[in-house]
Design an enzyme around this catalytic site. Sequence first.
Site: not given
Length: 308
Positions: A16, A142, A211, A250, A252, A269, A271, A275
């Site tokens: 990443e 990612s 992205y 964050r 998901d 999950e 994070n 980002g």
Amino acid sequence: MSRKHVAVLMGGFSSERPVSLSSGNACAEALEAEGFDVTRIDVARDVSEKLAALKPDVVFNALHGPFGEDGTIQGILEYLEIPYTHSGVLASALAMDKDKAKLVAAAAGIPVAESQVVNRFAFPSTHPMKPPYVVKPVREGSSFGVVIVTEDQAHPPQIVSSPEWRYGEEVLVERYVYGRELTCGVMGETVLGVTEVVPQGHNFYDYDSKYAAGGSKHVIPAKISPNIYQKIQTLALRAHQAIGCRGVSRSDFRYDDRLSEDGEIIWLEVNTQPGMTPTSLVPEMAGHAGYSFGRFLRWMVEDASCLR
């Protein structure tokens, strides 16, 4: 009064790296605009020596992937006694291990999909579970290495046991959950808004849809019932707390509303290093809550500490 010196860690040597460079440079520019003295550090194996010599007041961790968000750099910063942003050693390591994080989440009453961990060298010639299912590296971010196995696929994906696979020896095989992609950020103990991520031209929210320009559309607030919206927020905060996250995280989710509005909500999950460009999901959520990008990053710097 002297200005606070912030070292922004970015780049590094995980898959990443490009994402981290984008996040790090965006954060460095915004922090400079907020009046901080900023040093950009493209992380290499000598990062501990660089930080020891630099002696910043705070480290803003904009790294992604292994080393940057799995507790490793956090342990180095604890040893050096430099306050840093985001989660600490234990929460970072736990969140990076998808299987262990799911066990903790399930124990906290958070709904997760059935799954099993399989060694890729022993990946079976027959399906490890009834399709459709998803194969994920246990410790990557990612969406690297994610493979969706459809109902009509005769055999398990051969890429997992091939020499081309570079995402670790263990993979998570997880029931595929139909539905919409929802995500929710947490800022300290404050729950941010719920965003629906709609991939554009992609089957799921993969690396390119995350992205690449135009790869996905973010809908905030998500167009779901108030009841489901609040439930997602409650589960995101519960996951943040159960795993021991600090600063910003964050979570998901998948939300399957094909048969009824109540549907099925599954947590995927958390994070701990989301980002951090101005158009990334969590800064967008913070913006929806009234925080400019600069003010949001200032909050993160002021929240930084050791023993996280």
